[in-house]
Design a protein around this motif. Structure first.
Motif, PDB file in Angstrom:
ATOM      1  N   GLU A 206       0.794  -1.177   0.084  1.00 29.43           N
ATOM      2  CA  GLU A 206      -0.133   0.058  -0.125  1.00 29.43           C
ATOM      3  C   GLU A 206       0.772   1.376   0.056  1.00 29.43           C
ATOM      4  O   GLU A 206       0.850   2.140  -0.841  1.00 29.43           O
TER       5      GLU A 206
ATOM      6  N   TRP B  34       1.017   4.259  -2.729  1.00 29.37           N
ATOM      7  CA  TRP B  34       0.946   5.795  -2.298  1.00 29.37           C
ATOM      8  C   TRP B  34       2.005   6.579  -2.943  1.00 29.37           C
ATOM      9  O   TRP B  34       2.007   7.682  -3.290  1.00 29.37           O
TER      10      TRP B  34
ATOM     11  N   GLY C 231      -0.764   8.456  -6.933  1.00 29.22           N
ATOM     12  CA  GLY C 231       0.250   8.402  -6.178  1.00 29.22           C
ATOM     13  C   GLY C 231       1.170   9.776  -6.321  1.00 29.22           C
ATOM     14  O   GLY C 231       0.633  10.852  -6.790  1.00 29.22           O
TER      15      GLY C 231
END
Ligand SMILES: [Zn+2]
Length: 156
Positions: free
Chosen positions: A25, A29, A38
């Motif tokens: 995760e 990001w 992102g």
């Protein structure tokens, strides 16, 4: 070119209390293109990730010396990355996304062990919170200086 490390910087993932965050995760990001939501960074922001259960996951290779090599650089704090190692605990916000020290007992224990060991090996390197470098940020949602005193690490 490698540079001498000056800071160990503590961060939080800025996620609500009790919610686990995976390394996958965090990679999304940080390294997904901006067009996909992102940040578009080349590298993830942190070297080590402290999970809710106290386990520590290495996100970026590190040879454990006092230099920051180009391949060790992570993107945790603008302006300081070439001389810093960044570490992060999962949490840092309450359910309403307000800053809160949400560290679990085992996260605190793991952080303490890590920071003490780090300080023993590199007493010259300052241990700080993200907000100590970039005022205006709440991250990591606790007072690092005070916590260092509590765990007996005399630094800076
Ligand atoms: Zn941060």
């Amino acid at each position: 070119m490698s540079k001498p490390m000056k800071y160990l910087v503590i961060h939080c993932t800025a996620t609500p209390e009790g919610r686990e965050v995976s390394s996958k995760e965090i990679r999304h990001w940080h390294t997904d293109p901006v067009s996909k939501g992102g940040r578009g960074w080349k590298q993830v922001g942190y070297t080590d990730l402290f999970h809710l259960n106290g386990s520590v996951e290495r996100l970026v290779d590190n040879n454990e010396d006092a230099q920051v090599d180009p391949w060790e650089v992570t993107n945790g704090a603008a302006g300081y990355n070439s001389v810093s190692r960044h570490i992060v605990y999962v949490g840092g916000c309450d359910k309403d996304m307000k800053p809160k020290d949400t560290r679990t007992a085992v996260q605190k224990e793991a952080l303490k062990r890590y920071v003490r060991d780090f300080h023993e090996r590199f007493p010259q390197i300052r241990i700080v919170g993200h907000h100590d470098l970039n005022p205006g940020k709440a991250c990591p949602s606790f007072d690092v200086k005070q916590w260092l005193r509590e765990i007996g690490v005399h630094n800076s």
